[in-house]
Design a protein around this motif. Structure first.
Motif, PDB file in Angstrom:
ATOM      1  N   ASP A  60       0.833  -1.220   0.000  1.00 16.36           N
ATOM      2  CA  ASP A  60       0.000   0.000   0.000  1.00 16.36           C
ATOM      3  C   ASP A  60       0.860   1.259   0.000  1.00 16.36           C
ATOM      4  O   ASP A  60       0.517   2.229  -0.659  1.00 16.36           O
ATOM      5  CB  ASP A  60      -1.098   0.037   1.069  1.00 16.36           C
ATOM      6  CG  ASP A  60      -0.749  -0.653   2.358  1.00 16.36           C
ATOM      7  OD1 ASP A  60       0.392  -1.127   2.461  1.00 16.36           O
ATOM      8  OD2 ASP A  60      -1.606  -0.704   3.247  1.00 16.36           O
ATOM      9  N   LYS A  61       2.017   1.196   0.679  1.00 14.69           N
ATOM     10  CA  LYS A  61       2.896   2.363   0.658  1.00 14.69           C
ATOM     11  C   LYS A  61       3.468   2.580  -0.737  1.00 14.69           C
ATOM     12  O   LYS A  61       3.619   3.715  -1.178  1.00 14.69           O
ATOM     13  CB  LYS A  61       4.038   2.192   1.657  1.00 14.69           C
ATOM     14  CG  LYS A  61       3.570   2.214   3.089  1.00 14.69           C
ATOM     15  CD  LYS A  61       4.426   3.147   3.940  1.00 14.69           C
ATOM     16  CE  LYS A  61       3.913   3.168   5.370  1.00 14.69           C
ATOM     17  NZ  LYS A  61       4.175   1.882   6.058  1.00 14.69           N
TER      18      LYS A  61
ATOM     19  N   VAL B 120       2.051   2.020  -3.543  1.00 18.26           N
ATOM     20  CA  VAL B 120       1.049   2.685  -4.368  1.00 18.26           C
ATOM     21  C   VAL B 120       0.848   4.137  -3.905  1.00 18.26           C
ATOM     22  O   VAL B 120       0.816   5.055  -4.728  1.00 18.26           O
ATOM     23  CB  VAL B 120      -0.282   1.904  -4.350  1.00 18.26           C
ATOM     24  CG1 VAL B 120      -1.337   2.619  -5.169  1.00 18.26           C
ATOM     25  CG2 VAL B 120      -0.083   0.500  -4.883  1.00 18.26           C
ATOM     26  N   GLN B 121       0.742   4.336  -2.591  1.00 18.02           N
ATOM     27  CA  GLN B 121       0.584   5.705  -2.061  1.00 18.02           C
ATOM     28  C   GLN B 121       1.719   6.610  -2.524  1.00 18.02           C
ATOM     29  O   GLN B 121       1.496   7.719  -3.008  1.00 18.02           O
ATOM     30  CB  GLN B 121       0.636   5.695  -0.529  1.00 18.02           C
ATOM     31  CG  GLN B 121      -0.587   5.170   0.173  1.00 18.02           C
ATOM     32  CD  GLN B 121      -0.258   4.752   1.605  1.00 18.02           C
ATOM     33  OE1 GLN B 121       0.689   5.256   2.203  1.00 18.02           O
ATOM     34  NE2 GLN B 121      -1.037   3.840   2.151  1.00 18.02           N
TER      35      GLN B 121
ATOM     36  N   LEU C 203       4.129   2.927 -15.965  1.00 14.28           N
ATOM     37  CA  LEU C 203       3.379   4.184 -15.848  1.00 14.28           C
ATOM     38  C   LEU C 203       3.629   5.107 -17.033  1.00 14.28           C
ATOM     39  O   LEU C 203       4.651   4.994 -17.722  1.00 14.28           O
ATOM     40  CB  LEU C 203       3.747   4.878 -14.544  1.00 14.28           C
ATOM     41  CG  LEU C 203       3.455   4.056 -13.289  1.00 14.28           C
ATOM     42  CD1 LEU C 203       3.905   4.780 -12.052  1.00 14.28           C
ATOM     43  CD2 LEU C 203       1.978   3.707 -13.199  1.00 14.28           C
TER      44      LEU C 203
ATOM     45  N   LEU D 221       6.072  -0.002 -11.510  1.00 12.68           N
ATOM     46  CA  LEU D 221       5.523  -0.080 -10.157  1.00 12.68           C
ATOM     47  C   LEU D 221       4.985  -1.477  -9.903  1.00 12.68           C
ATOM     48  O   LEU D 221       4.266  -2.037 -10.722  1.00 12.68           O
ATOM     49  CB  LEU D 221       4.371   0.936 -10.002  1.00 12.68           C
ATOM     50  CG  LEU D 221       3.435   0.735  -8.808  1.00 12.68           C
ATOM     51  CD1 LEU D 221       4.152   1.065  -7.508  1.00 12.68           C
ATOM     52  CD2 LEU D 221       2.191   1.598  -8.949  1.00 12.68           C
TER      53      LEU D 221
ATOM     54  N   PHE E 266       3.618  10.678  -8.679  1.00 11.55           N
ATOM     55  CA  PHE E 266       3.018  10.879  -9.992  1.00 11.55           C
ATOM     56  C   PHE E 266       2.438  12.283 -10.113  1.00 11.55           C
ATOM     57  O   PHE E 266       2.590  12.962 -11.130  1.00 11.55           O
ATOM     58  CB  PHE E 266       1.915   9.844 -10.222  1.00 11.55           C
ATOM     59  CG  PHE E 266       1.280   9.947 -11.569  1.00 11.55           C
ATOM     60  CD1 PHE E 266       1.868   9.347 -12.667  1.00 11.55           C
ATOM     61  CD2 PHE E 266       0.112  10.672 -11.758  1.00 11.55           C
ATOM     62  CE1 PHE E 266       1.311   9.458 -13.913  1.00 11.55           C
ATOM     63  CE2 PHE E 266      -0.455  10.792 -13.008  1.00 11.55           C
ATOM     64  CZ  PHE E 266       0.145  10.179 -14.088  1.00 11.55           C
ATOM     65  N   ARG E 267       1.778  12.717  -9.021  1.00 11.39           N
ATOM     66  CA  ARG E 267       1.189  14.054  -9.033  1.00 11.39           C
ATOM     67  C   ARG E 267       2.261  15.128  -9.126  1.00 11.39           C
ATOM     68  O   ARG E 267       1.995  16.243  -9.562  1.00 11.39           O
ATOM     69  CB  ARG E 267       0.347  14.255  -7.766  1.00 11.39           C
ATOM     70  CG  ARG E 267      -0.984  13.538  -7.841  1.00 11.39           C
ATOM     71  CD  ARG E 267      -1.662  13.489  -6.497  1.00 11.39           C
ATOM     72  NE  ARG E 267      -3.070  13.178  -6.637  1.00 11.39           N
ATOM     73  CZ  ARG E 267      -4.023  14.089  -6.731  1.00 11.39           C
ATOM     74  NH1 ARG E 267      -3.749  15.361  -6.687  1.00 11.39           N
ATOM     75  NH2 ARG E 267      -5.281  13.721  -6.877  1.00 11.39           N
TER      76      ARG E 267
ATOM     77  N   GLY F 274      -5.200  -2.197  -5.526  1.00 12.53           N
ATOM     78  CA  GLY F 274      -4.987  -0.858  -6.054  1.00 12.53           C
ATOM     79  C   GLY F 274      -5.284  -0.754  -7.540  1.00 12.53           C
ATOM     80  O   GLY F 274      -5.168   0.312  -8.144  1.00 12.53           O
TER      81      GLY F 274
ATOM     82  N   THR G 246       3.733   6.224  -4.982  1.00 19.17           N
ATOM     83  CA  THR G 246       3.759   6.424  -6.427  1.00 19.17           C
ATOM     84  C   THR G 246       2.725   7.460  -6.840  1.00 19.17           C
ATOM     85  O   THR G 246       2.985   8.297  -7.708  1.00 19.17           O
ATOM     86  CB  THR G 246       3.511   5.093  -7.155  1.00 19.17           C
ATOM     87  OG1 THR G 246       4.459   4.152  -6.686  1.00 19.17           O
ATOM     88  CG2 THR G 246       3.659   5.257  -8.647  1.00 19.17           C
ATOM     89  N   ILE G 247       1.542   7.422  -6.197  1.00 19.92           N
ATOM     90  CA  ILE G 247       0.516   8.421  -6.524  1.00 19.92           C
ATOM     91  C   ILE G 247       1.044   9.823  -6.213  1.00 19.92           C
ATOM     92  O   ILE G 247       0.946  10.742  -7.030  1.00 19.92           O
ATOM     93  CB  ILE G 247      -0.788   8.143  -5.743  1.00 19.92           C
ATOM     94  CG1 ILE G 247      -1.466   6.899  -6.310  1.00 19.92           C
ATOM     95  CG2 ILE G 247      -1.728   9.343  -5.816  1.00 19.92           C
ATOM     96  CD1 ILE G 247      -2.732   6.495  -5.586  1.00 19.92           C
TER      97      ILE G 247
ATOM     98  N   ASP H  49      -8.348   1.715  -9.466  1.00 14.02           N
ATOM     99  CA  ASP H  49      -8.042   3.134  -9.614  1.00 14.02           C
ATOM    100  C   ASP H  49      -6.991   3.364 -10.696  1.00 14.02           C
ATOM    101  O   ASP H  49      -7.091   4.301 -11.494  1.00 14.02           O
ATOM    102  CB  ASP H  49      -7.535   3.706  -8.282  1.00 14.02           C
ATOM    103  CG  ASP H  49      -8.685   4.007  -7.325  1.00 14.02           C
ATOM    104  OD1 ASP H  49      -9.477   4.899  -7.646  1.00 14.02           O
ATOM    105  OD2 ASP H  49      -8.772   3.339  -6.290  1.00 14.02           O
ATOM    106  N   LEU H  50      -5.997   2.492 -10.677  1.00 19.78           N
ATOM    107  CA  LEU H  50      -4.917   2.621 -11.662  1.00 19.78           C
ATOM    108  C   LEU H  50      -5.469   2.441 -13.080  1.00 19.78           C
ATOM    109  O   LEU H  50      -5.145   3.201 -13.993  1.00 19.78           O
ATOM    110  CB  LEU H  50      -3.852   1.567 -11.344  1.00 19.78           C
ATOM    111  CG  LEU H  50      -2.490   1.671 -11.997  1.00 19.78           C
ATOM    112  CD1 LEU H  50      -1.949   3.078 -11.916  1.00 19.78           C
ATOM    113  CD2 LEU H  50      -1.533   0.701 -11.342  1.00 19.78           C
TER     114      LEU H  50
END
Lengths: 294, 441
Positions: free
Chosen positions: B65-66, B68-69, B310, B84, B75-76, B90, B71-72, B93-94
């Motif tokens: 989960d970390k 993905v968190q 990505l 990834l 990414f922003r 996850g 990476t989000i 959403d991806l």
């Protein structure tokens, strides 16, 4: 009397202030504004856009019975940890102030816990409270199955309160000790000569003089227990059993970061922020005016 | 191989213009930790040592989960990795973000060859579109099984590890009669009890074929055989055949199994290697998860994670990442992974080659291919392709909290599952609203 420096040219003042203002803007106002915006929209986690939904996020949160459960347990946690931590801190500070045997060792040992990170505190207490192997497992050898964090909500709440209070004790201790030591010795000595015993001196002399510190610590501890508790919950109970320890701040963390519900978490953050602001306001409005002597 | 190298070199020249003296680097963020994290880091080293054009920069992110968190967030800010490792929860959403480069497309564009038909359907379907295009690269895959204590079973006179729940209950009774205090070490797991159970029984978790066919999905697990199963679990706990063994209760199911306290526990095949390392002082084996009598058993699906490419990276980085993915798909690398973990091969050719070599006949890999049997039991049906639900992490959490409440006697199992469904449906509505106008690719 206060002294003030005046700048003839206001642009110097502006230039000197600019870095500070910039930092405040970038690290405080910008994120807060963004959270506020997200709370009124549905935000896609990967940033693909969002839809305006008005107060829907708030309505959803406030109409959820489990959310109110979370508010209730947060208030219980905040009050219980604050009372417990401040009482223990005061008792310990009085011991040290009265220079009982070994007080120097105390002083160092008691400050340490504050340096321990919340998740580590949770992990440590996981061993203490473990129903199968911890110190509390001895209860289960007398009354089998009586101590079980995964079964009894009140036990889980007790566990996080104790762990949270343990972490807060050190901070309050430092302030209480400093405040106690700033009370002139001559006052306590005079009281002693008048025949006041230690408890009487405590109640009538030291405690009233401590009230400003007391008030300050009350504000800090309550605010802190609302906002800084998720590490303990995460490692100790994971919010369970059946959401009994799902504190508001932990719910924000799980919904927002683990569940990618950025908007729901933002709405909850704003509610939490308002609650902490309201509590702080009440404290300053109704408590502070009673604690200062002029 | 020479052909592949020649192609990559050509593409390299075409995209970069001039030959590079330095290696082309790309970043890879992964979630696995501990022993398994070390295996990931080692695959990077093996890749980097194997050739001199590309370099994988691998960064552990301390948990799925970390990963993905982080990476989000990255990414922003436009600073995300090329690759990834993301877990199943996850995925939705991806997928809807559209910010990924489907691996089939990546390989076609870069000219790196991967034999997509070689992947097991139970694995491929989970990570691909309805048209068969792979979104992400299956890598560390697993499926649930149950582990049992052979000594306890022998003592209780159970000759064969049951594959039906009725048989399992008989086994529990026999174990208890033989003086075994704890038959099943039970820990509620949505992945096993809800998702994989529903796959094996070919019953839906949610409408729209488990979410594959649209975003207007509703959960159905409070109306299926799942209810009967959870009520059975509750009864087994009440009648003393099973005991609750979770971290919060003081001891995990795996620990109480390894210590010989409980005879059976359910978990991922990925635990196989760990249990070998813990070397319990008794004989043990694994068996596929049971189904109810009268049900035609179907395949289970994969757990674990897959590798996502990505968007927003340079052609060079994509080329490097494509080569890394192709490297992981080779038989040698799959074998390296499964020798050092409990994971399973993802391609048929690798599995066949391992079988032919007698890999699964020798310790410590004996019977680990029971997981393959479970995964390939049938061709996937519309209900056993997998689960594609938004807000999956929260739906799992709702299920978990409600089931725990029911097991503690606070409500009936039916009430608990009804509440979990109602609250999960709110999550699904919210998800559909967030991605209004979009659909799964």
């Amino acid at each position: 009397m206060m002294r003030r420096a005046y700048f003839k040219f206001s642009w110097i003042a502006a230039a000197l202030l600019a870095p500070q203002l910039l930092i405040i803007f970038v690290f405080f106002y910008w994120p807060s504004a963004q959270a506020l915006y997200w709370a009124f929209t549905l935000e896609q986690p990967w940033g693909g856009g969002n839809t305006w939904v008005g107060f829907d996020n708030f309505r959803k949160v406030l109409s959820d019975p489990y959310y109110w459960g979370s508010v209730r347990v947060s208030v219980i946690y905040a009050l219980a940890t604050t009372v417990l931590a401040m009482t223990m801190a005061l008792v310990l500070a009085v011991f040290v102030d009265r220079q009982l045997a070994g007080y120097k060792a105390y002083r160092v040992a008691i400050i340490w816990p504050y340096a321990v990170a919340a998740p580590a505190v949770g992990l440590a207490f996981q061993f203490v409270f473990n129903p199968g192997a911890g110190i509390f497992s001895y209860i289960n050898t007398i009354a089998p199955g009586w101590w079980d964090l995964s079964k009894y909500p009140w036990q889980a709440v007790t566990a996080i309160v104790v762990a949270g209070a343990w972490k807060q004790v050190a901070y309050s201790f430092v302030f209480f000790l400093a405040a106690l030591q700033s009370i002139p010795r001559s006052l306590t000595e005079a009281a002693a000569m008048d025949g006041a015993r230690p408890l009487r001196r405590m109640v009538d002399l030291q405690l009233p003089l401590l009230t400003p510190t007391f008030f300050f610590l009350l504000v800090i501890n309550i605010t802190d227990s609302f906002t800084d508790s998720f590490g303990i919950v995460d490692t100790l109970t994971g919010g369970g059993p059946f959401r009994a320890t799902d504190l508001m701040v932990y719910k924000i963390y799980t919904d927002g970061f683990r569940g990618f519900d950025y908007s729901g978490a933002a709405a909850q953050s704003i509610i939490l922020m308002l609650l902490v602001m309201a509590l702080t306001f009440v404290q300053f409005r109704y408590v502070e005016r009673r604690v200062h002597y002029t | 191989m020479t052909f592949k190298l020649a192609t990559t070199a050509m593409v390299l020249l075409a995209t970069a213009g001039t030959a590079h003296a330095e290696k082309i680097k790309f970043e890879y963020w992964y979630g696995l930790t501990g022993d398994l994290g070390a295996v990931v880091a080692e695959t990077c080293n093996r890749f980097n040592a194997s050739q001199d054009l590309y370099e994988a920069v691998c960064v552990g992110q301390d948990g799925y989960d970390k990963a993905v968190q982080n990476t989000i967030a990255a990414f922003r800010a436009g600073k995300h990795p090329t690759l990834l490792q993301s877990f199943d929860a996850g995925t939705a959403d991806l997928m809807l973000s559209g910010e990924f480069y489907p691996v089939t497309q990546l390989m076609a564009d870069t000219g790196v060859a991967v034999d997509w038909a070689d992947y097991f359907p139970g694995i491929a379907n989970y990570y691909s579109s309805t048209s068969g295009e792979f979104f992400s690269m299956p890598w560390n895959s697993s499926t649930p099984v149950y582990y049992f204590n052979k000594d306890h079973f022998a003592k209780a006179g159970i000759t064969e590890a049951p594959i039906t729940w009725e048989g399992m209950e008989e086994a529990f009774k026999a174990l208890k009669a033989s003086g075994q205090a704890c038959g099943l070490a039970y820990a509620p797991s949505s992945w096993i009890d809800l998702e994989q159970f529903s796959m094996a029984h070919n019953v839906p978790v949610a409408s729209n074929n488990n979410g594959y066919d649209g975003l207007d999905t509703e959960l159905l697990f409070n109306t299926t055989l799942h209810v009967r199963y959870m009520e059975d679990v509750q009864r087994w706990l009440g009648e003393g055949y099973a005991m609750l063994r979770t971290q919060a209760a003081g001891k995990t199911a795996r620990d109480s199994f390894v210590e010989g306290e409980c005879s059976v526990f359910f978990s991922s095949i990925a635990d196989h290697n760990t249990i070998h390392k813990l070397t319990p002082a008794f004989g043990w084996d694994v068996q596929i998860i049971p189904t109810y009598e009268g049900v035609e058993r179907k395949n289970t699906v994969v757990g674990g994670a897959s590798l996502w490419v990505l968007s927003g990276k340079t052609d060079d980085e994509y080329l490097a990442a494509a080569n890394y993915l192709a490297f992981l798909a080779t038989k040698e690398e799959q074998q390296f992974l499964l020798e050092n973990s409990g994971y399973i091969p993802v391609t048929k050719s690798t599995y066949d080659a391992l079988l032919a070599e007698g890999f699964y006949a020798k310790e410590p890999f004996i019977n680990r291919d029971i997981a393959m049997k479970s995964l390939t039991w049938s061709e996937p049906t519309p209900l056993t392709r997998g689960i594609r639900l938004g807000g999956m992490i929260q739906i799992r959490a709702e299920w978990q909290a409600e089931v725990e409440a029911a097991l503690a006697g606070q409500k009936t199992m039916q009430e608990a599952l009804d509440t979990a469904v109602a609250r999960g449906n709110d999550q699904l509505k919210r998800f559909a609203q967030t991605y209004a106008g979009k659909s799964f690719p």
